[in-house]
Design a protein around this motif. Structure first.
Motif, mmCIF file in Angstrom:
data_model
loop_
_atom_site.group_PDB
_atom_site.id
_atom_site.type_symbol
_atom_site.label_atom_id
_atom_site.label_comp_id
_atom_site.label_asym_id
_atom_site.label_seq_id
_atom_site.Cartn_x
_atom_site.Cartn_y
_atom_site.Cartn_z
ATOM 1 N N PRO A 1 0.790 -1.238 0.000
ATOM 2 C CA PRO A 1 0.000 0.000 0.000
ATOM 3 C C PRO A 1 0.821 1.287 0.000
ATOM 4 O O PRO A 1 0.357 2.291 -0.542
ATOM 5 C CB PRO A 1 -0.847 -0.121 1.272
ATOM 6 N N THR A 2 2.009 1.266 0.574
ATOM 7 C CA THR A 2 2.818 2.483 0.530
ATOM 8 C C THR A 2 3.320 2.763 -0.883
ATOM 9 O O THR A 2 3.715 3.890 -1.197
ATOM 10 C CB THR A 2 4.025 2.392 1.481
ATOM 11 N N GLN A 3 3.276 1.758 -1.731
ATOM 12 C CA GLN A 3 3.661 1.915 -3.136
ATOM 13 C C GLN A 3 2.438 2.105 -4.034
ATOM 14 O O GLN A 3 2.386 3.029 -4.845
ATOM 15 C CB GLN A 3 4.464 0.690 -3.599
ATOM 16 N N SER A 4 1.440 1.258 -3.874
ATOM 17 C CA SER A 4 0.247 1.305 -4.727
ATOM 18 C C SER A 4 -0.679 2.450 -4.361
ATOM 19 O O SER A 4 -1.411 2.964 -5.201
ATOM 20 C CB SER A 4 -0.517 -0.016 -4.642
ATOM 21 N N GLY A 5 -0.673 2.842 -3.087
ATOM 22 C CA GLY A 5 -1.532 3.929 -2.627
ATOM 23 C C GLY A 5 -2.679 3.474 -1.754
ATOM 24 O O GLY A 5 -3.365 4.296 -1.154
ATOM 25 N N GLY A 6 -2.910 2.178 -1.671
ATOM 26 C CA GLY A 6 -4.001 1.681 -0.837
ATOM 27 C C GLY A 6 -4.315 0.238 -1.145
ATOM 28 O O GLY A 6 -3.632 -0.411 -1.944
ATOM 29 N N GLY A 7 -5.375 -0.254 -0.518
ATOM 30 C CA GLY A 7 -5.802 -1.620 -0.737
ATOM 31 C C GLY A 7 -6.964 -1.684 -1.702
ATOM 32 O O GLY A 7 -6.990 -0.999 -2.726
ATOM 33 N N VAL A 8 -7.982 -2.463 -1.348
ATOM 34 C CA VAL A 8 -9.077 -2.725 -2.273
ATOM 35 C C VAL A 8 -9.914 -1.477 -2.559
ATOM 36 O O VAL A 8 -10.484 -1.340 -3.646
ATOM 37 C CB VAL A 8 -9.962 -3.875 -1.741
ATOM 38 N N LEU A 9 -9.987 -0.539 -1.619
ATOM 39 C CA LEU A 9 -10.768 0.674 -1.873
ATOM 40 C C LEU A 9 -10.195 1.437 -3.058
ATOM 41 O O LEU A 9 -10.917 1.803 -3.977
ATOM 42 C CB LEU A 9 -10.795 1.557 -0.614
ATOM 43 N N LEU A 10 -8.880 1.648 -3.044
ATOM 44 C CA LEU A 10 -8.252 2.380 -4.139
ATOM 45 C C LEU A 10 -8.240 1.551 -5.421
ATOM 46 O O LEU A 10 -8.456 2.068 -6.519
ATOM 47 C CB LEU A 10 -6.824 2.773 -3.768
ATOM 48 N N ASP A 11 -8.025 0.258 -5.292
ATOM 49 C CA ASP A 11 -7.897 -0.618 -6.460
ATOM 50 C C ASP A 11 -9.221 -0.806 -7.191
ATOM 51 O O ASP A 11 -9.268 -0.788 -8.423
ATOM 52 C CB ASP A 11 -7.352 -1.976 -6.017
ATOM 53 N N MET A 12 -10.315 -0.969 -6.444
ATOM 54 C CA MET A 12 -11.556 -1.400 -7.078
ATOM 55 C C MET A 12 -12.769 -0.508 -6.832
ATOM 56 O O MET A 12 -13.685 -0.479 -7.644
ATOM 57 C CB MET A 12 -11.879 -2.843 -6.669
ATOM 58 N N MET A 13 -12.780 0.232 -5.728
ATOM 59 C CA MET A 13 -13.957 1.068 -5.509
ATOM 60 C C MET A 13 -14.033 2.203 -6.518
ATOM 61 O O MET A 13 -15.112 2.757 -6.767
ATOM 62 C CB MET A 13 -14.019 1.605 -4.086
ATOM 63 N N CYS A 14 -12.904 2.545 -7.138
ATOM 64 C CA CYS A 14 -12.945 3.533 -8.219
ATOM 65 C C CYS A 14 -13.917 3.072 -9.303
ATOM 66 O O CYS A 14 -14.686 3.874 -9.851
ATOM 67 C CB CYS A 14 -11.553 3.759 -8.792
ATOM 68 N N HIS A 15 -13.927 1.778 -9.608
ATOM 69 C CA HIS A 15 -14.881 1.218 -10.573
ATOM 70 C C HIS A 15 -16.317 1.423 -10.093
ATOM 71 O O HIS A 15 -17.163 1.967 -10.801
ATOM 72 C CB HIS A 15 -14.674 -0.292 -10.719
ATOM 73 N N VAL B 1 -3.411 3.985 5.352
ATOM 74 C CA VAL B 1 -2.927 2.769 4.696
ATOM 75 C C VAL B 1 -1.784 3.089 3.738
ATOM 76 O O VAL B 1 -0.816 2.320 3.636
ATOM 77 C CB VAL B 1 -4.084 2.036 3.977
ATOM 78 N N GLN B 2 -1.843 4.231 3.040
ATOM 79 C CA GLN B 2 -0.743 4.593 2.145
ATOM 80 C C GLN B 2 0.480 5.042 2.927
ATOM 81 O O GLN B 2 1.616 4.863 2.486
ATOM 82 C CB GLN B 2 -1.164 5.699 1.169
ATOM 83 N N ARG B 3 0.278 5.603 4.105
ATOM 84 C CA ARG B 3 1.405 6.030 4.945
ATOM 85 C C ARG B 3 2.049 4.859 5.667
ATOM 86 O O ARG B 3 3.066 5.020 6.336
ATOM 87 C CB ARG B 3 0.936 7.060 5.980
ATOM 88 N N GLY B 4 1.433 3.669 5.584
ATOM 89 C CA GLY B 4 1.952 2.516 6.314
ATOM 90 C C GLY B 4 1.623 2.599 7.795
ATOM 91 O O GLY B 4 2.316 2.005 8.628
ATOM 92 N N ALA B 5 0.535 3.320 8.121
ATOM 93 C CA ALA B 5 0.191 3.558 9.522
ATOM 94 C C ALA B 5 -1.207 3.056 9.867
ATOM 95 O O ALA B 5 -1.763 3.431 10.906
ATOM 96 C CB ALA B 5 0.290 5.058 9.828
ATOM 97 N N TRP B 6 -1.794 2.216 9.017
ATOM 98 C CA TRP B 6 -3.166 1.768 9.252
ATOM 99 C C TRP B 6 -3.205 0.610 10.231
ATOM 100 O O TRP B 6 -2.402 -0.327 10.150
ATOM 101 C CB TRP B 6 -3.799 1.355 7.926
ATOM 102 N N ASN B 7 -4.172 0.659 11.139
ATOM 103 C CA ASN B 7 -4.373 -0.401 12.122
ATOM 104 C C ASN B 7 -5.540 -1.275 11.674
ATOM 105 O O ASN B 7 -6.686 -0.812 11.637
ATOM 106 C CB ASN B 7 -4.671 0.217 13.488
ATOM 107 N N PRO B 8 -5.303 -2.534 11.313
ATOM 108 C CA PRO B 8 -6.398 -3.408 10.856
ATOM 109 C C PRO B 8 -7.499 -3.604 11.900
ATOM 110 O O PRO B 8 -8.607 -4.014 11.551
ATOM 111 C CB PRO B 8 -5.684 -4.735 10.560
ATOM 112 N N LYS B 9 -7.216 -3.295 13.153
ATOM 113 C CA LYS B 9 -8.224 -3.413 14.208
ATOM 114 C C LYS B 9 -9.078 -2.154 14.332
ATOM 115 O O LYS B 9 -9.961 -2.087 15.200
ATOM 116 C CB LYS B 9 -7.534 -3.690 15.548
#
Length: 426
Positions: A193-207, A414-422
């Motif tokens: 995510p620090t490279q791509s910019g995010g997870g599934v929200l950035l990857d697919m919610m754009c659609h 998530v892009q900053r590498g600071a996201w807490n999955p909890k």
């Protein structure tokens, strides 16, 4: 005026030479869909990895959609006199640099470039998206946003049915739902995510955000008649931060989700106001934690006396493979295929079903005529703004106003590498 002179010249020539930047998964879909496009050939392919560029060029030649030259230096490709338009299909993190290169060559007049199209998402954040838009407009280039789902035959036909019949006789649609789900991407950079910019929200919610918005705006009044007002979202890691799956990611892609996790599930509600002050809403859901036959795209539209729904895993073609047949793992039947036995839905031509062919045909036609595509980088910017507001909503745990100023310089945790999955539990 340079833009329109050049576009008019190529309109007269009636042939567009397209250069592709990037030779990955998306690029193959575009090349496969090119068999249904007239007035344009794939003239060049650029990739830092020569073998991948050669493979894509060979596919184009095999399909009869061009005899592309292969480049490993993007500036050499952009100087190619046979390249009139550029399709940017490179990973998220490389798109800004690609746009800078295209604009630089166009402004210096070293090639014959008049237009550029960019794959979704336009950028990783609002700051990048605005910079890309500013750069390309300063260079005087036409720009198209490659959001394939608004060109899916089922979606475009569905919108036509909704507005010609449902809306005309009982009132406008007021709710659209869109979802894209599969078991996870198959390129390592998506999982960083620090490279791509995010997870599934950035990857697919754009659609999903753009497809849901598309079916709800009145075709007679235009997309600007539908104004976003509020955004609410939640993101979570439901599967891939679990110990066994995190270990699988480490072994397969070399990423450590215990150190740098990303969301594998996201949901968002956007509240719009239409031209008459009515409330109109979209619900979007995306997942990298879905296990089924493969990629599933679903859409639903509701109006006063009608509804419409689409499900790509309910095609007209199914195949059954018994347990006595062992087929090597593949994606022959459907993208992101999860099984090779049993009753399998088969998508006859994914490049057509998912809208790649129609979107490329539309962009080519616009560029040949020298006109700006209706689906352009302003739409890409809006979707990035909505996604960043969705991340902000999830971070704050509350609904937020549609205020672009809130996310002008925003970088999600998530892009900053600071996201807490909890975080959904906190």
């Amino acid at each position: 005026m340079l833009l329109y002179r050049l576009a008019a010249r190529h309109h007269m020539e009636r042939k567009l030479g397209v250069g592709i930047i990037g030779a990955g998964f998306a690029a193959k879909f575009h090349v496969r869909g090119w068999v249904g496009i007239r007035g344009a050939d794939i003239a060049a392919v650029y990739s830092r990895t020569e073998s991948r560029a050669k493979e894509l060029a060979a596919l184009a030649e095999q399909l009869g959609v061009g005899k592309p030259k292969v480049y490993t230096d993007v500036y050499d490709m952009l100087k190619d006199p046979n390249v009139n338009a550029v399709w940017i299909l490179s990973p998220n993190y490389a798109r800004l640099d690609a746009v800078k290169a295209v604009a630089e060559e166009a402004e210096q007049g070293k090639g014959n470039i008049v237009a550029v199209a960019c794959e979704k998402p336009l950028a990783r954040n609002v700051k990048e998206a605005r910079e890309m838009l500013k750069i390309i407009e300063k260079a005087g280039l036409l720009h198209g946003y490659l959001e394939n789902q608004v060109f899916m035959p089922s979606v475009t036909r569905g919108k036509e049915v909704v507005w010609r019949f449902g809306a005309k006789y009982s009132g406008r649609p007021y709710l659209a739902r869109a979802a894209e789900e599969h078991g996870g991407p198959h390129a390592s950079w998506f999982w960083k995510p620090t490279q791509s910019g995010g997870g599934v929200l950035l990857d697919m919610m754009c659609h999903s955000l753009e497809a849901a918005r598309y079916v709800l705006w009145d075709p007679e009044k235009g997309k600007d008649s539908l104004k976003p007002r509020k955004v609410w979202s939640e993101v979570a890691s439901l599967k891939w931060t679990k110990k066994d799956y995190a270990e699988r990611l480490k072994q397969t892609y070399g990423v450590d989700y215990s150190v740098e996790p990303a969301e594998d599930y996201a949901t968002a509600v956007v509240v719009y106001e239409d031209e008459e002050g009515n409330v109109v809403m979209t619900e979007t859901h995306t997942s990298w934690s879905y296990i089924g036959a493969g990629l599933r795209l679903t859409f639903e539209v509701l109006g006063p006396e009608y509804s419409l729904w689409i499900n790509t895993l309910q095609p007209e073609l199914f195949a059954f493979i018994s347990r006595h047949v062992k087929i090597p793992p593949s994606e022959e039947f459907v993208e992101k295929q999860n099984a090779d036995q049993g009753l399998m839905p088969v998508i006859p031509d994914e490049a057509v079903t998912y809208g790649y062919q129609a979107e490329d045909r539309y962009m080519v036609e616009c560029f040949l005529k020298g006109v700006q595509p209706v689906e352009n980088w302003y739409d890409g910017l809006l979707i990035v703004q909505l996604m960043m507001l969705a991340y902000l909503s999830a971070e704050r745990g509350q609904k937020v106003n549609f205020d672009p100023a809130l996310v002008e310089d925003y970088i999600p945790p998530v892009q900053r590498g600071a996201w807490n999955p909890k975080s959904p539990l906190l």
